[in-house]
Design a protein around this motif. Sequence first.
Motif, PDB file in Angstrom:
ATOM      1  N   TYR A 246     -99.235  74.262  67.123  1.00 53.70           N
ATOM      2  CA  TYR A 246     -98.761  73.694  68.380  1.00 53.70           C
ATOM      3  C   TYR A 246     -99.173  74.574  69.555  1.00 53.70           C
ATOM      4  N   ALA A 247     -99.048  75.879  69.388  1.00 56.58           N
ATOM      5  CA  ALA A 247     -99.411  76.809  70.462  1.00 56.58           C
ATOM      6  C   ALA A 247    -100.895  76.737  70.789  1.00 56.58           C
ATOM      7  N   SER A 248    -101.731  76.473  69.775  1.00 59.52           N
ATOM      8  CA  SER A 248    -103.180  76.504  70.003  1.00 59.52           C
ATOM      9  C   SER A 248    -103.764  75.153  70.405  1.00 59.52           C
ATOM     10  N   THR A 249    -103.134  74.041  69.978  1.00 56.74           N
ATOM     11  CA  THR A 249    -103.738  72.724  70.218  1.00 56.74           C
ATOM     12  C   THR A 249    -102.822  71.740  70.950  1.00 56.74           C
ATOM     13  N   GLY A 250    -101.525  72.028  71.028  1.00 58.43           N
ATOM     14  CA  GLY A 250    -100.599  71.072  71.628  1.00 58.43           C
ATOM     15  C   GLY A 250    -100.228  69.934  70.698  1.00 58.43           C
ATOM     16  N   GLN A 251    -100.672  69.989  69.431  1.00 58.80           N
ATOM     17  CA  GLN A 251    -100.340  68.955  68.454  1.00 58.80           C
ATOM     18  C   GLN A 251     -98.963  69.252  67.862  1.00 58.80           C
ATOM     19  N   LEU A 252     -98.043  68.325  68.056  1.00 58.62           N
ATOM     20  CA  LEU A 252     -96.642  68.554  67.728  1.00 58.62           C
ATOM     21  C   LEU A 252     -96.188  67.633  66.611  1.00 58.62           C
ATOM     22  N   THR A 253     -95.531  68.168  65.594  1.00 57.32           N
ATOM     23  CA  THR A 253     -94.939  67.377  64.522  1.00 57.32           C
ATOM     24  C   THR A 253     -93.562  67.957  64.211  1.00 57.32           C
ATOM     25  N   THR A 254     -92.834  67.285  63.332  1.00 57.06           N
ATOM     26  CA  THR A 254     -91.537  67.824  62.915  1.00 57.06           C
ATOM     27  C   THR A 254     -91.720  69.157  62.183  1.00 57.06           C
ATOM     28  N   LYS A 255     -92.891  69.372  61.587  1.00 59.24           N
ATOM     29  CA  LYS A 255     -93.148  70.651  60.909  1.00 59.24           C
ATOM     30  C   LYS A 255     -93.225  71.811  61.914  1.00 59.24           C
ATOM     31  N   SER A 256     -93.443  71.485  63.196  1.00 57.11           N
ATOM     32  CA  SER A 256     -93.403  72.524  64.228  1.00 57.11           C
ATOM     33  C   SER A 256     -91.986  73.077  64.339  1.00 57.11           C
ATOM     34  N   ASP A 257     -90.986  72.200  64.260  1.00 53.03           N
ATOM     35  CA  ASP A 257     -89.589  72.641  64.263  1.00 53.03           C
ATOM     36  C   ASP A 257     -89.261  73.451  63.015  1.00 53.03           C
ATOM     37  N   VAL A 258     -89.841  73.062  61.884  1.00 53.00           N
ATOM     38  CA  VAL A 258     -89.585  73.783  60.633  1.00 53.00           C
ATOM     39  C   VAL A 258     -90.076  75.225  60.757  1.00 53.00           C
ATOM     40  N   TYR A 259     -91.221  75.413  61.390  1.00 54.03           N
ATOM     41  CA  TYR A 259     -91.724  76.773  61.617  1.00 54.03           C
ATOM     42  C   TYR A 259     -90.728  77.562  62.471  1.00 54.03           C
ATOM     43  N   SER A 260     -90.273  76.946  63.563  1.00 55.26           N
ATOM     44  CA  SER A 260     -89.321  77.620  64.450  1.00 55.26           C
ATOM     45  C   SER A 260     -88.037  77.964  63.709  1.00 55.26           C
ATOM     46  N   PHE A 261     -87.601  77.058  62.815  1.00 53.91           N
ATOM     47  CA  PHE A 261     -86.429  77.358  61.995  1.00 53.91           C
ATOM     48  C   PHE A 261     -86.695  78.606  61.149  1.00 53.91           C
ATOM     49  N   GLY A 262     -87.893  78.686  60.572  1.00 55.32           N
ATOM     50  CA  GLY A 262     -88.231  79.852  59.758  1.00 55.32           C
ATOM     51  C   GLY A 262     -88.157  81.145  60.548  1.00 55.32           C
ATOM     52  N   VAL A 263     -88.603  81.098  61.803  1.00 56.98           N
ATOM     53  CA  VAL A 263     -88.536  82.288  62.662  1.00 56.98           C
ATOM     54  C   VAL A 263     -87.085  82.726  62.856  1.00 56.98           C
ATOM     55  N   VAL A 264     -86.233  81.783  63.230  1.00 53.48           N
ATOM     56  CA  VAL A 264     -84.823  82.118  63.483  1.00 53.48           C
ATOM     57  C   VAL A 264     -84.132  82.560  62.197  1.00 53.48           C
ATOM     58  N   PHE A 265     -84.444  81.903  61.087  1.00 57.51           N
ATOM     59  CA  PHE A 265     -83.830  82.285  59.816  1.00 57.51           C
ATOM     60  C   PHE A 265     -84.235  83.714  59.447  1.00 57.51           C
ATOM     61  N   LEU A 266     -85.478  84.064  59.709  1.00 59.00           N
ATOM     62  CA  LEU A 266     -85.911  85.433  59.430  1.00 59.00           C
ATOM     63  C   LEU A 266     -85.202  86.422  60.366  1.00 59.00           C
ATOM     64  N   GLU A 267     -84.972  86.023  61.611  1.00 54.19           N
ATOM     65  CA  GLU A 267     -84.183  86.866  62.519  1.00 54.19           C
ATOM     66  C   GLU A 267     -82.772  87.064  61.957  1.00 54.19           C
ATOM     67  N   MET A 268     -82.197  86.022  61.376  1.00 52.74           N
ATOM     68  CA  MET A 268     -80.853  86.102  60.813  1.00 52.74           C
ATOM     69  C   MET A 268     -80.804  87.027  59.601  1.00 52.74           C
ATOM     70  N   ILE A 269     -81.859  87.019  58.808  1.00 54.39           N
ATOM     71  CA  ILE A 269     -81.907  87.867  57.619  1.00 54.39           C
ATOM     72  C   ILE A 269     -82.120  89.326  57.990  1.00 54.39           C
ATOM     73  N   THR A 270     -83.003  89.567  58.954  1.00 51.99           N
ATOM     74  CA  THR A 270     -83.430  90.931  59.268  1.00 51.99           C
ATOM     75  C   THR A 270     -82.663  91.578  60.418  1.00 51.99           C
ATOM     76  N   GLY A 271     -82.060  90.750  61.287  1.00 47.40           N
ATOM     77  CA  GLY A 271     -81.423  91.293  62.488  1.00 47.40           C
ATOM     78  C   GLY A 271     -82.421  91.730  63.537  1.00 47.40           C
ATOM     79  N   ARG A 272     -83.687  91.336  63.388  1.00 44.60           N
ATOM     80  CA  ARG A 272     -84.754  91.712  64.325  1.00 44.60           C
ATOM     81  C   ARG A 272     -85.140  90.514  65.198  1.00 44.60           C
ATOM     82  N   ARG A 273     -85.480  90.796  66.457  1.00 42.80           N
ATOM     83  CA  ARG A 273     -86.025  89.772  67.338  1.00 42.80           C
ATOM     84  C   ARG A 273     -87.455  89.446  66.924  1.00 42.80           C
TER      85      ARG A 273
END
Length: 352
Positions: A246-273
């Motif tokens: 999405y960042a490179s092409t502007g092509q957006l799908t529901t899987k773009s949200d899944v990636y963002s969820f993965g980022v936040v979930f990893l923040e929750m596991i690690t306590g890191r921004r």
Amino acid sequence: MFCFSCCMPQAKETGKPFQDTKTLAPIANLSLKTDSVRQRYVAEEIEKLGKNNISAEIFTFHDLSVATNSFNADNLVGEGGFGRVYKGRIQGKIEEVAVKQLDRNGFQGNREFLVEVMMLSLLHHQNLVNLVGYCSEGDQRILVYEYMLNGSLEDHLLNTSPEKKPLSWNVRMKVAHGAALGLEYLHETASPPVIYRDFKASNILLDANFDPKLSDFGLAKIGPAGERPQVSTRVMGTYGYCAPEYASTGQLTTKSDVYSFGVVFLEMITGRRVIDNNRPSEEENLIEWAQPLFKDKKKFHTMADPLLEGVYPEKSLYQALAIAAMCLQEDAPSRPLISDVVTALEFLSADQ
């Protein structure tokens, strides 16, 4: 590693879907208008909403000024790119509310306002914040939500202090599961689907029981319908949380949200921004730091938030990291559906 192959649930009917794509046409039409016409157009569309039996109330600027003691700084509870949020109480009502006064400068605030009112008037789910009402008087654009006692996930996870008790492992998994349920409703129950586009810790609000609700729908986008796998749009969102395609092409799908969820979930596991310029250069980007560690099970324990002080089930940590790694795959089609993530988190929570 945790496997998703057995986790293929049906979309849960946990909310009321909307099925009238014509209702959302005004959002697309905004791009066709000049700045002066946009303001009038937004006001007209909001007025129409009020006449269509929308449950959200229409407030006057005076109502909200009284509710927040003239938008007093003592009542300020948050500030972001689109405005300020104040704690308040509407006269004649018992419940406290959160009053978000959007930045009045320019078209962006108008568009955010219209999208948010329309989305939250049509979407209803226990893991989406409830829109109480709005004000579009003159050049004021104000949104009124239910007040969430425990603020945002970011407050408890990333803005920590010695006097603030860190979130336990169980609470983190509870928040992750509830937030995933919110996304599942948007992706698989709402019709047409909705791509949230701004999934991050500051947009996950927590009630008195630490149950999460997604907030801030100003960037939400109606997803692809029919045979179209994706929608093309201007890249918006927060750096670090956007999916690479999405960042490179502007092509957006529901899987773009899944990636963002993965980022936040990893923040929750690690306590890191996801981006932390206060760390050594090789650790500034959370995803780049985590990728090699995902491949070595012996190092999984080094990824757990030190504030947890080792209080978590080892099996649960391994499974959580596996879920995060699946969501963060560079190849969008290889990422799981959010319903798969919900089921995986249900299994994980059941092991507590």
